[in-house]
Design an enzyme around this catalytic site. Structure first.
Site, PDB file in Angstrom:
ATOM      1  N   ARG A  36       0.809  -1.219   0.000  1.00  0.00           N
ATOM      2  CA  ARG A  36       0.000   0.000   0.000  1.00  0.00           C
ATOM      3  C   ARG A  36       0.847   1.276   0.000  1.00  0.00           C
ATOM      4  NH1 ARG A  36      -5.263  -1.433   2.159  1.00  0.00           N
ATOM      5  NH2 ARG A  36      -5.273  -3.531   3.057  1.00  0.00           N
ATOM      6  N   ALA A 143      12.743 -12.246   9.122  1.00  0.00           N
ATOM      7  CA  ALA A 143      12.781 -11.731   7.756  1.00  0.00           C
ATOM      8  C   ALA A 143      14.176 -11.246   7.364  1.00  0.00           C
ATOM      9  CB  ALA A 143      11.766 -10.598   7.607  1.00  0.00           C
ATOM     10  N   LYS A 194       3.235 -18.617  19.915  1.00  0.00           N
ATOM     11  CA  LYS A 194       4.631 -18.282  20.233  1.00  0.00           C
ATOM     12  C   LYS A 194       4.807 -16.789  20.444  1.00  0.00           C
ATOM     13  CE  LYS A 194       5.739 -16.595  15.988  1.00  0.00           C
ATOM     14  NZ  LYS A 194       6.571 -15.446  15.579  1.00  0.00           N
ATOM     15  N   SER A 257      13.032 -10.389  17.482  1.00  0.00           N
ATOM     16  CA  SER A 257      11.615 -10.643  17.739  1.00  0.00           C
ATOM     17  C   SER A 257      10.946  -9.410  18.338  1.00  0.00           C
ATOM     18  CB  SER A 257      11.456 -11.832  18.695  1.00  0.00           C
ATOM     19  OG  SER A 257      10.149 -11.870  19.237  1.00  0.00           O
ATOM     20  N   ASN A 259       7.940  -9.265  19.557  1.00  0.00           N
ATOM     21  CA  ASN A 259       7.186  -9.641  20.752  1.00  0.00           C
ATOM     22  C   ASN A 259       8.099  -9.803  21.964  1.00  0.00           C
ATOM     23  OD1 ASN A 259       4.311 -10.143  19.645  1.00  0.00           O
ATOM     24  ND2 ASN A 259       5.654 -11.164  18.178  1.00  0.00           N
ATOM     25  N   GLU A 284       2.144  -8.511  17.088  1.00  0.00           N
ATOM     26  CA  GLU A 284       0.952  -9.350  17.003  1.00  0.00           C
ATOM     27  C   GLU A 284       0.416  -9.799  18.362  1.00  0.00           C
ATOM     28  OE1 GLU A 284      -0.884 -10.059  14.519  1.00  0.00           O
ATOM     29  OE2 GLU A 284       0.279  -9.861  12.673  1.00  0.00           O
TER      30      GLU A 284
END
Length: 346
Positions: A36, A143, A194, A257, A259, A284
């Site tokens: 986008r 990633a 996770k 990470s 999180n 997330e």
């Protein structure tokens, strides 16, 4: 030999979508990446870099990028969705009328549908219909490391064996191993849970509780994965593989990470809003913790670590109070046969 007509459309130009698009493009698949953000797409298409999410990493010159969803999907043999879970339903709704009959859809999105708590394969099946081949890509994979060409292993699960293998074949290469399976529920559960558990380990590390605490939380977190999997139709071996244990270890111990970084910041006394703002990308676990506990409560399964994380992320208790609650739980057997005793208390 790769079929020169096989075109792959990747939806989502964040770090993970870009990494996967670059991966299959390097494997000589004609690949187009949709996103986008005009500036991000232009940087990928013209400068061959994703300046926002993967800065300073060169992408294949053969990788094309566009903000035109119809153009991206046109002529695609299959589509890979790599958007955050909050955008999954909307993206599929936009995608559905553009798909030709027989075109498969895979996704590397991890989490549940926000609000409903539905598994993503349920959402995909409802929107795309009963005939579309579907698959989920999951496993321990940052990633940045994938884009740098570092060794990685993932797993692809789907009910359609041919499509599942097609997706795995496109990803599999000298530095990237793609295994296959058919336990979609288990694969999705591991990828979602996770993230929640990584917050707990991050909190413990932020509070400097030590390596013993980290190991204990990871192990008992895996226990929670296995217990919930047993009552929702997933197979325990899936959670003991890349989709569960593998992704759990990576997300709980790797500083890339988001999180874990969120939990670490909270453990150091930072506020939730400040921590999320500092991370600067979607985390997330903030949404997923609610959905994990929704499934647990609906099935009568006790998940103390996940429950504590939810309470911390709702700012109902402090991280310190959450750890005190877990440590104050009554002593009980470890239940090594947890795979077969779904309703045992942790």
């Amino acid at each position: 030999m790769i079929d020169s007509k096989q075109k792959i459309a990747v939806l989502g130009a964040g770090s993970w979508g870009t990494a996967l698009a670059a991966l299959v493009a390097r494997h000589d698949y004609p690949t187009i990446l949709w996103g986008r953000d005009v500036r991000v797409i232009q940087s990928i298409d013209i400068q061959h870099q994703n300046f926002r999410y993967l800065p300073s990493i060169m992408l294949p010159q053969t990788l094309r990028a566009t903000t035109d969803l119809a153009a991206a999907v046109s002529g695609a043999d299959w589509v890979l969705v790599a958007v955050p879970s909050y955008a999954f339903t909307e993206t599929l709704c936009r995608l559905a009328p553009l798909l030709s009959i027989g075109v498969g859809v895979a996704w590397a999105t991890k989490g549940f549908e926000p609000g409903s708590g539905r598994f993503l394969h349920e959402v995909a099946r409802e929107i795309l219909g009963g005939d579309a081949p579907l698959a989920v890509v999951t496993g321990p994979s940052f990633a940045k490391e994938v884009t740098l060409g570092l060794p990685t292993a993932v797993t692809v699960h789907g009910e359609d064996a041919c499509f599942t293998q097609m997706v795995a074949n496109a990803m599999h290469g000298p530095m990237f191993r793609a295994y296959t399976g058919n336990d979609v529920i288990g694969a999705e559960l591991g990828g979602a849970m996770k993230n929640v558990l990584a917050v707990a380990i991050g909190v413990a590390d932020g509070m400097q509780l030590g390596m013993n605490a980290r190991a204990g939380l990871i192990t008992r977190g895996l226990n929670e994965m296995l217990r919930l999997s047993a009552v929702i139709g997933a197979r325990p071996e899936t959670l003991m593989g890349l989709a569960g244990l593998g992704d759990l270890v990576l997300t709980c111990t790797g500083d890339l990470s988001r999180n874990r970084r969120l939990g670490f910041a909270l453990g150091r006394g930072q506020s939730l809003s400040d921590a999320i703002r500092e991370i600067g990308q979607v985390v997330e676990s903030v949404q997923t913790s609610d959905e994990v506990m929704r499934h647990a409560e609906q099935n009568g399964v006790e998940l103390p670590i996940s429950e504590a994380v939810r309470a911390v992320l709702r700012e109902e208790i402090t991280p310190y109070a959450g750890m005190k609650v877990l440590l104050a739980r009554e002593q009980k057997p470890e239940y090594l046969d947890i795979l077969f005793k779904a309703n045992c208390s942790l």
